[in-house]
Design a protein around this motif. Structure first.
Motif, PDB file in Angstrom:
ATOM      1  N   ASP A 168      28.350  32.270  43.869  1.00 21.66           N
ATOM      2  CA  ASP A 168      28.634  31.334  44.656  1.00 21.66           C
ATOM      3  C   ASP A 168      29.920  31.155  45.133  1.00 21.66           C
ATOM      4  OD1 ASP A 168      25.980  31.118  44.721  1.00 21.66           O
ATOM      5  OD2 ASP A 168      25.944  28.873  43.833  1.00 21.66           O
ATOM      6  N   VAL A 169      30.803  31.146  44.149  1.00 23.30           N
ATOM      7  CA  VAL A 169      32.121  30.651  44.254  1.00 23.30           C
ATOM      8  C   VAL A 169      33.074  31.965  44.671  1.00 23.30           C
ATOM      9  CG1 VAL A 169      34.436  29.824  43.118  1.00 23.30           C
ATOM     10  CG2 VAL A 169      32.049  28.952  42.566  1.00 23.30           C
ATOM     11  N   PHE A 170      33.006  33.032  44.142  1.00 22.67           N
ATOM     12  CA  PHE A 170      33.637  34.268  44.464  1.00 22.67           C
ATOM     13  C   PHE A 170      32.840  35.025  46.172  1.00 22.67           C
ATOM     14  CE2 PHE A 170      37.170  35.636  42.183  1.00 22.67           C
ATOM     15  CZ  PHE A 170      37.244  34.701  41.096  1.00 22.67           C
ATOM     16  N   GLY A 171      31.757  34.531  46.013  1.00 21.39           N
ATOM     17  CA  GLY A 171      30.923  35.116  47.120  1.00 21.39           C
ATOM     18  C   GLY A 171      31.490  35.145  48.454  1.00 21.39           C
ATOM     19  N   ASP A 172      30.529  35.782  49.108  1.00 23.20           N
ATOM     20  CA  ASP A 172      31.097  35.914  50.615  1.00 23.20           C
ATOM     21  C   ASP A 172      32.372  36.472  50.900  1.00 23.20           C
ATOM     22  OD1 ASP A 172      28.527  34.919  51.468  1.00 23.20           O
ATOM     23  OD2 ASP A 172      29.311  32.947  51.163  1.00 23.20           O
ATOM     24  N   THR A 173      33.221  35.579  51.555  1.00 24.83           N
ATOM     25  CA  THR A 173      34.629  36.397  52.033  1.00 24.83           C
ATOM     26  C   THR A 173      35.542  35.646  51.307  1.00 24.83           C
ATOM     27  OG1 THR A 173      34.675  34.942  53.943  1.00 24.83           O
ATOM     28  CG2 THR A 173      33.803  37.167  54.054  1.00 24.83           C
ATOM     29  N   PHE A 174      35.426  34.729  50.282  1.00 27.07           N
ATOM     30  CA  PHE A 174      36.557  33.870  49.686  1.00 27.07           C
ATOM     31  C   PHE A 174      37.700  34.608  49.301  1.00 27.07           C
ATOM     32  CE2 PHE A 174      38.060  32.336  45.716  1.00 27.07           C
ATOM     33  CZ  PHE A 174      38.867  31.347  46.048  1.00 27.07           C
ATOM     34  N   ALA A 175      37.209  35.674  48.220  1.00 24.20           N
ATOM     35  CA  ALA A 175      38.335  36.453  47.679  1.00 24.20           C
ATOM     36  C   ALA A 175      38.506  37.664  48.173  1.00 24.20           C
ATOM     37  CB  ALA A 175      38.128  36.309  46.085  1.00 24.20           C
ATOM     38  N   LEU A 176      37.999  38.277  49.308  1.00 23.23           N
ATOM     39  CA  LEU A 176      37.825  39.475  49.903  1.00 23.23           C
ATOM     40  C   LEU A 176      38.776  39.554  50.753  1.00 23.23           C
ATOM     41  CD1 LEU A 176      34.094  40.122  49.298  1.00 23.23           C
ATOM     42  CD2 LEU A 176      35.913  41.437  47.979  1.00 23.23           C
ATOM     43  N   ALA A 233      35.421  45.724  37.435  1.00 25.45           N
ATOM     44  CA  ALA A 233      35.043  46.102  38.787  1.00 25.45           C
ATOM     45  C   ALA A 233      35.363  44.890  39.941  1.00 25.45           C
ATOM     46  CB  ALA A 233      33.553  46.761  38.847  1.00 25.45           C
ATOM     47  N   MET A 234      34.715  43.936  39.440  1.00 24.67           N
ATOM     48  CA  MET A 234      35.068  42.617  40.143  1.00 24.67           C
ATOM     49  C   MET A 234      36.377  42.333  40.399  1.00 24.67           C
ATOM     50  SD  MET A 234      33.745  38.736  39.079  1.00 24.67           S
ATOM     51  CE  MET A 234      34.527  37.423  39.908  1.00 24.67           C
ATOM     52  N   THR A 235      37.150  42.194  39.345  1.00 26.62           N
ATOM     53  CA  THR A 235      38.388  41.953  39.077  1.00 26.62           C
ATOM     54  C   THR A 235      39.292  42.909  40.263  1.00 26.62           C
ATOM     55  OG1 THR A 235      38.278  41.220  36.831  1.00 26.62           O
ATOM     56  CG2 THR A 235      40.350  41.744  37.670  1.00 26.62           C
ATOM     57  N   LYS A 236      38.980  44.034  39.854  1.00 29.41           N
ATOM     58  CA  LYS A 236      39.729  45.132  40.963  1.00 29.41           C
ATOM     59  C   LYS A 236      39.271  44.738  42.624  1.00 29.41           C
ATOM     60  CE  LYS A 236      39.777  49.944  42.026  1.00 29.41           C
ATOM     61  NZ  LYS A 236      41.026  50.478  42.179  1.00 29.41           N
ATOM     62  N   LYS A 254      37.834  56.759  42.712  1.00 31.79           N
ATOM     63  CA  LYS A 254      37.215  56.258  44.076  1.00 31.79           C
ATOM     64  C   LYS A 254      37.259  54.580  44.281  1.00 31.79           C
ATOM     65  CE  LYS A 254      34.163  60.313  44.590  1.00 31.79           C
ATOM     66  NZ  LYS A 254      32.747  60.565  44.927  1.00 31.79           N
ATOM     67  N   PRO A 255      36.979  54.188  45.666  1.00 30.10           N
ATOM     68  CA  PRO A 255      37.234  52.921  45.932  1.00 30.10           C
ATOM     69  C   PRO A 255      36.517  51.938  44.940  1.00 30.10           C
ATOM     70  CG  PRO A 255      36.800  54.014  47.886  1.00 30.10           C
ATOM     71  CD  PRO A 255      36.586  55.048  46.690  1.00 30.10           C
ATOM     72  N   GLU A 256      35.121  52.235  44.631  1.00 31.14           N
ATOM     73  CA  GLU A 256      34.573  51.274  43.469  1.00 31.14           C
ATOM     74  C   GLU A 256      34.806  51.522  41.923  1.00 31.14           C
ATOM     75  OE1 GLU A 256      33.404  48.909  44.378  1.00 31.14           O
ATOM     76  OE2 GLU A 256      32.697  49.028  46.284  1.00 31.14           O
TER      77      GLU A 256
END
Lengths: 237, 237
Positions: A76-84, A127-130, B112-114
């Protein structure tokens, strides 16, 4: 440096480990202890994230991953476009993990009962952190807290405090600097003259030790360089 | 073999992929399509697990893991002592994963990217499978379903049907056997004589192809053995 510790433990109040960790932070500045409740406000959580430099996700390992409550918070919090892209609002902040497990540390790894290392098991978080361009800290893993001796708990306490508050906790000089800062802080709060002298003397000892350490490191690196052959091997095998 | 497909997709009804998968199973026997709702009865879920041989967890990849809904199901249903010692009630049953991702397949892997392979990212599920003594099937990963051509979708459809219902889907002869069984099933449902002749002829062709294939494999293994040197190398490099 400001640190946010996000705790997701389904039985938080009955957890001896989580109580231990919370209490160990009582006198430290710039650390926010933030337990997740089943209902949370995504906007507030995001505000909190943005106002901190080091984010620590703290949870017991359930089926080799975070409990559902922590996953919900991440989704919910990191989701969508927040941190991307395109903003990457969390870029360059640190992400740490404090993970407690019921299995022994020796059980993890190839050919062992748990088959994989903790580094491997925690890959999704790496992977998420990266993905959000944060810096991944070495996970802080606590195996079988309940079986540890009192001495191990004391060590754990300062290790944990450093993981939470020391901007440079991974080498010896970073650790010493942190201890010096802790002592200085303590000195400022003392009023008994005898105590002040005691702590001051300990401080001086540690600080001069720092200089000696630097000399020692320089000497060691000289010896090491002299020992290296032309291929860059160190000649020690 | 009886298969249970546990689907956790937070927007299941809007998901084109999940609808595609559900519809593709419409005429197959021994498959239960089982979407998870936010509220579920742990006892009923466990009963369902026990009455199936192949369990498939199906979900979109969220932050390199299952969505919180699937994790809640795992924590609650597999949790505690249900699948663990001393009974290991799920022992020797199969556990498969059907994972959809928004990233391209080429994006996964070192450099690779991921960064990591899907095998690595899904390690927690592999570790869980081993913990309850189930058999881990090669994960069935669908990258960027929306970008695939109609031809790719047709291939995906039969691959998915096999992943769901073929007890031996990982080699060519297992796949042919499955196709033969599908055809036989179809034949039994036909009433137009012309159709029966057509399908029967296709069946015979496939079946005799099976025998030829066995001959071919035998010849190939002879050639291969003759080519191997004393060290067991095949001499082809």
């Amino acid at each position: 440096m400001k640190t946010l510790i996000i705790v997701a433990h389904p039985q938080r109040n009955e957890s001896v480990t989580q109580t231990f960790f919370r209490d160990s932070l009582a006198n430290l500045d710039n650390v926010t202890w933030h337990p997740i409740e089943p209902q949370f406000d995504v906007k507030e959580e995001r505000q909190l994230l943005i106002s901190n430099d080091r984010i620590i996700l703290q949870f017991p390992l359930y089926w080799y991953s975070a409990p559902a409550l922590m996953k919900k918070w991440i989704d919910d919090v990191f989701g969508d476009t927040f941190a991307l892209a395109p903003e990457f609002v969390m870029e360059d902040r640190e992400l740490g993990l404090v993970v407690t497990t019921a299995s022994a540390g020796d059980d993890f790894g190839a050919g062992k009962p748990e088959q994989f290392t903790m580094s491997e098991i925690l890959r999704p978080f790496e992977a998420m952190t990266k993905k959000v361009k944060m810096k991944y800290l070495a996970p802080f893993v606590v195996h079988q807290f309940g079986y540890q001796t009192e001495e191990q708990h004391e060590q754990l306490l300062t290790d944990y405090q450093q993981y939470a508050t020391n901007s440079d906790f991974q080498d010896f000089s970073g650790q010493t600097k942190w201890f010096l800062a802790q002592l200085k802080n303590k000195m400022n709060k003392l009023d008994n003259e005898y105590d002040i002298i005691m702590v001051q003397s300990l401080y001086d000892q540690l600080e001069s030790g720092q200089d000696e350490l630097k000399d020692l490191q320089w000497t060691l690196s000289m010896i090491k360089n002299a020992g290296e052959d032309k291929n860059g091997n160190n000649g020690l095998d």
